[in-house]
Design an enzyme around this catalytic site. Structure first.
Site, PDB file in Angstrom:
ATOM      1  N   GLU A  19     -32.714  71.628  39.775  1.00  0.00           N
ATOM      2  CA  GLU A  19     -31.551  72.146  40.523  1.00  0.00           C
ATOM      3  C   GLU A  19     -31.924  72.554  41.934  1.00  0.00           C
ATOM      4  O   GLU A  19     -31.054  72.788  42.762  1.00  0.00           O
ATOM      5  CB  GLU A  19     -30.958  73.354  39.783  1.00  0.00           C
ATOM      6  CG  GLU A  19     -30.184  72.973  38.550  1.00  0.00           C
ATOM      7  CD  GLU A  19     -29.499  74.165  37.908  1.00  0.00           C
ATOM      8  OE1 GLU A  19     -29.739  75.321  38.350  1.00  0.00           O
ATOM      9  OE2 GLU A  19     -28.743  73.947  36.947  1.00  0.00           O
TER      10      GLU A  19
ATOM     11  N   HIS B  57     -42.181  71.219  38.904  1.00  0.00           N
ATOM     12  CA  HIS B  57     -42.243  69.905  38.235  1.00  0.00           C
ATOM     13  C   HIS B  57     -42.658  70.070  36.765  1.00  0.00           C
ATOM     14  O   HIS B  57     -42.136  69.376  35.889  1.00  0.00           O
ATOM     15  CB  HIS B  57     -43.278  69.007  38.921  1.00  0.00           C
ATOM     16  CG  HIS B  57     -42.907  68.606  40.319  1.00  0.00           C
ATOM     17  ND1 HIS B  57     -43.583  69.056  41.429  1.00  0.00           N
ATOM     18  CD2 HIS B  57     -41.936  67.797  40.783  1.00  0.00           C
ATOM     19  CE1 HIS B  57     -43.050  68.526  42.519  1.00  0.00           C
ATOM     20  NE2 HIS B  57     -42.046  67.768  42.161  1.00  0.00           N
TER      21      HIS B  57
END
Ligand code: PAF
Length: 281
Positions: A148, A37
């Site tokens: 991704e 993150h």
């Protein structure tokens, strides 16, 4: 960093920044934040003058027997870490702020959301498309950033934004991995030490499938080998390990177009997902 919980406060703050000439970046999350993150936050900071993160464990993307109630929640550590990484605003709405009584509208993306995880988690991508649409329309950012690691989610969001003309640029950021290859994920917290020792087999296996197909191997045969490797390593049920067109996520017969290996497999009570690209022939 300012923390807000209402859509009105979020919009007021963003309006002020817009008036001052800032560009706005948005990084939606469900919290339990990790280095994956923080890579999204850093990417966003480089791309926009103001970075807004959101933490909302979105009930509509969990099935009735899934882990909504037990999903890890680490809000105060998340706040400290977001501040340290230079996020300007954290939006942490309640469930009723996002889904007031009477709400009924949903966003469905079609085939992209019905394959792979959409087969094993019915309604999952409808929940994601709905909440991401709401967050994008609430904040109207210039750019929104996603990992991704959740490759199908990224494709679903890109398609949705194009299809319904949401004026935002979607950025995908490569997966962050542990030194042994395990993709960072909030759900890794569910792994016992013994399961954690098995987990690197997932990345190893999809990478070796990707390489074999890049060298001309048959996608179905190599995928079957990959499943066997996972089972031998100690994984439980393999929901899928498959080669797909990198954009449409439809099955492929070879890697003549951009191709992705995607897998989802169970290790104890953790369902791990991962993906890699197949290098061009
Ligand atoms: O990737 C996630 O954390 C979630 O699916 C998202 C995009 C924040 C939507 O709830």
């Amino acid at each position: 960093m300012v923390t807000v919980t209402s859509i009105a406060e979020l919009q007021e703050r963003i309006r002020d920044w817009r008036r001052a000439g800032d560009s706005i970046g948005l990084v939606p999350t469900m919290g339990a934040l990790h280095d994956g993150h923080f890579a999204l936050m850093r990417h966003c900071r480089a791309d926009a003058t103001r970075t807004c993160a959101t933490i909302f464990v979105n009930p509509t993307q969990f099935g009735p027997n899934e882990d909504f109630a037990s999903y890890p929640r680490t809000v105060s550590a998340d706040e400290d870490n977001l501040r340290a990484v230079g996020v300007d605003l954290l939006f942490m709405p309640s469930v009723t702020e996002m889904y007031p009584p009477g709400h009924s509208t949903r966003v469905r993306v079609g085939p992209l959301g019905e394959t792979l995880d959409g087969t094993f988690r019915p309604g999952h991508f409808e929940g994601i498309a709905t909440v991401v649409t709401k967050l994008l329309l609430q904040a109207l950012p210039d750019v929104a950033v996603f990992g991704e690691k959740d490759y199908q989610q990224l494709q679903v969001i890109k398609r949705m934004v194009r299809d319904i003309d949401i004026p935002v640029r979607i950025e995908g950021v490569p997966t962050v991995r542990e030194p042994d290859g395990v993709a960072l994920s909030s759900r890794n917290a569910y792994l016992t030490p013994a399961e954690r020792a098995v987990a690197p087999a997932l990345y190893r296996s999809i990478r070796s499938v990707a390489q074999a197909v890049a060298e001309g191997g048959n996608p179905d045969r190599e995928a079957a080998r990959g499943v066997e490797a996972l089972e031998r390593a100690g994984f439980g049920r393999v929901d899928y390990l498959t080669l797909r067109d990198a954009e449409t996520l439809q099955p492929v017969a070879d890697a003549s177009r951009p191709t992705r290996v995607l897998a989802a497999a169970w290790l104890g009570r953790a369902r791990l997902i991962d993906n890699v690209s197949v290098a061009p022939l």
